[in-house]
Scaffold this motif. Structure first.
Motif, PDB file in Angstrom:
ATOM      1  N   UNK A 288      15.069   5.293  -8.601  1.00  0.00           N
ATOM      2  CA  UNK A 288      14.766   3.962  -9.111  1.00  0.00           C
ATOM      3  C   UNK A 288      15.912   3.199  -9.755  1.00  0.00           C
ATOM      4  N   UNK A 289      17.141   3.531  -9.398  1.00  0.00           N
ATOM      5  CA  UNK A 289      18.278   2.772  -9.921  1.00  0.00           C
ATOM      6  C   UNK A 289      18.172   1.349  -9.370  1.00  0.00           C
ATOM      7  N   UNK A 290      18.337   0.344 -10.208  1.00  0.00           N
ATOM      8  CA  UNK A 290      18.260  -1.035  -9.716  1.00  0.00           C
ATOM      9  C   UNK A 290      19.222  -1.259  -8.546  1.00  0.00           C
ATOM     10  N   UNK A 291      18.759  -1.980  -7.555  1.00  0.00           N
ATOM     11  CA  UNK A 291      19.553  -2.178  -6.342  1.00  0.00           C
ATOM     12  C   UNK A 291      20.948  -2.728  -6.620  1.00  0.00           C
ATOM     13  N   UNK A 292      21.064  -3.702  -7.502  1.00  0.00           N
ATOM     14  CA  UNK A 292      22.368  -4.298  -7.782  1.00  0.00           C
ATOM     15  C   UNK A 292      23.327  -3.258  -8.369  1.00  0.00           C
TER      16      UNK A 292
ATOM     17  N   UNK B 269      28.195   2.993   5.261  1.00  0.00           N
ATOM     18  CA  UNK B 269      27.238   2.968   4.165  1.00  0.00           C
ATOM     19  C   UNK B 269      25.847   2.906   4.787  1.00  0.00           C
ATOM     20  N   UNK B 270      25.060   3.957   4.593  1.00  0.00           N
ATOM     21  CA  UNK B 270      23.753   4.076   5.248  1.00  0.00           C
ATOM     22  C   UNK B 270      22.615   3.841   4.260  1.00  0.00           C
ATOM     23  N   UNK B 271      21.673   3.049   4.675  1.00  0.00           N
ATOM     24  CA  UNK B 271      20.503   2.767   3.855  1.00  0.00           C
ATOM     25  C   UNK B 271      19.286   3.411   4.513  1.00  0.00           C
ATOM     26  N   UNK B 272      18.665   4.341   3.820  1.00  0.00           N
ATOM     27  CA  UNK B 272      17.501   5.050   4.352  1.00  0.00           C
ATOM     28  C   UNK B 272      16.350   4.088   4.605  1.00  0.00           C
ATOM     29  N   UNK B 273      16.085   3.245   3.611  1.00  0.00           N
ATOM     30  CA  UNK B 273      15.050   2.231   3.758  1.00  0.00           C
ATOM     31  C   UNK B 273      15.747   0.898   3.948  1.00  0.00           C
ATOM     32  N   UNK B 274      15.639   0.299   5.109  1.00  0.00           N
ATOM     33  CA  UNK B 274      16.322  -0.985   5.302  1.00  0.00           C
ATOM     34  C   UNK B 274      15.599  -2.103   4.545  1.00  0.00           C
ATOM     35  N   UNK B 275      15.571  -1.967   3.241  1.00  0.00           N
ATOM     36  CA  UNK B 275      14.925  -2.926   2.355  1.00  0.00           C
ATOM     37  C   UNK B 275      15.811  -4.172   2.266  1.00  0.00           C
ATOM     38  N   UNK B 276      15.244  -5.337   2.479  1.00  0.00           N
ATOM     39  CA  UNK B 276      16.009  -6.585   2.452  1.00  0.00           C
ATOM     40  C   UNK B 276      16.753  -6.771   1.129  1.00  0.00           C
ATOM     41  N   UNK B 277      16.110  -6.430   0.027  1.00  0.00           N
ATOM     42  CA  UNK B 277      16.731  -6.621  -1.284  1.00  0.00           C
ATOM     43  C   UNK B 277      17.932  -5.690  -1.462  1.00  0.00           C
ATOM     44  N   UNK B 278      17.795  -4.439  -1.062  1.00  0.00           N
ATOM     45  CA  UNK B 278      18.901  -3.488  -1.168  1.00  0.00           C
ATOM     46  C   UNK B 278      20.028  -3.880  -0.226  1.00  0.00           C
ATOM     47  N   UNK B 279      19.699  -4.233   0.982  1.00  0.00           N
ATOM     48  CA  UNK B 279      20.705  -4.657   1.950  1.00  0.00           C
ATOM     49  C   UNK B 279      21.474  -5.869   1.411  1.00  0.00           C
ATOM     50  N   UNK B 280      20.757  -6.821   0.855  1.00  0.00           N
ATOM     51  CA  UNK B 280      21.392  -8.000   0.277  1.00  0.00           C
ATOM     52  C   UNK B 280      22.326  -7.643  -0.863  1.00  0.00           C
ATOM     53  N   UNK B 281      21.922  -6.704  -1.701  1.00  0.00           N
ATOM     54  CA  UNK B 281      22.758  -6.281  -2.833  1.00  0.00           C
ATOM     55  C   UNK B 281      24.041  -5.611  -2.348  1.00  0.00           C
ATOM     56  N   UNK B 282      23.933  -4.788  -1.304  1.00  0.00           N
ATOM     57  CA  UNK B 282      25.122  -4.120  -0.751  1.00  0.00           C
ATOM     58  C   UNK B 282      26.039  -5.153  -0.100  1.00  0.00           C
ATOM     59  N   UNK B 283      25.469  -6.069   0.660  1.00  0.00           N
ATOM     60  CA  UNK B 283      26.288  -7.114   1.287  1.00  0.00           C
ATOM     61  C   UNK B 283      27.018  -7.943   0.227  1.00  0.00           C
ATOM     62  N   UNK B 284      26.328  -8.272  -0.848  1.00  0.00           N
ATOM     63  CA  UNK B 284      26.941  -9.046  -1.930  1.00  0.00           C
ATOM     64  C   UNK B 284      28.078  -8.267  -2.578  1.00  0.00           C
ATOM     65  N   UNK B 285      27.862  -6.979  -2.829  1.00  0.00           N
ATOM     66  CA  UNK B 285      28.912  -6.150  -3.434  1.00  0.00           C
ATOM     67  C   UNK B 285      30.130  -6.058  -2.512  1.00  0.00           C
TER      68      UNK B 285
END
Length: 75
Positions: free
Chosen positions: A23-27, A54-70
């Protein structure tokens, strides 16, 4: 990434584990995820590791967006 370099590997895939059940915040996860890779590559310019996925197990839009932003921010 250190172990990959020690073994002479040219590529490595890293999952964003803490963004799941811990449960670490996506950002926070995204910034640490990207910063860790960047820090390693900058500190080890002679590393044989040239391909990092960088692999995302759950292609969650919010997590993907946070990684793209970083990635865009250069973390």
């Amino acid at each position: 990434m250190d172990r990959a370099a020690e073994n002479g590997w040219s590529s490595v895939a890293l999952p964003a584990i803490s963004a799941g059940i811990f449960g670490v915040p996506y950002e926070v996860c995204a910034r640490a995820y990207v910063a860790g890779v960047k820090r390693h590559l900058e500190a080890n310019p002679e590393s044989p590791v040239t391909d990092v996925r960088l692999c995302l197990f759950r292609p969650d839009e919010e997590l993907l967006g946070a990684v793209e932003e970083a990635l865009e921010e250069g973390f």
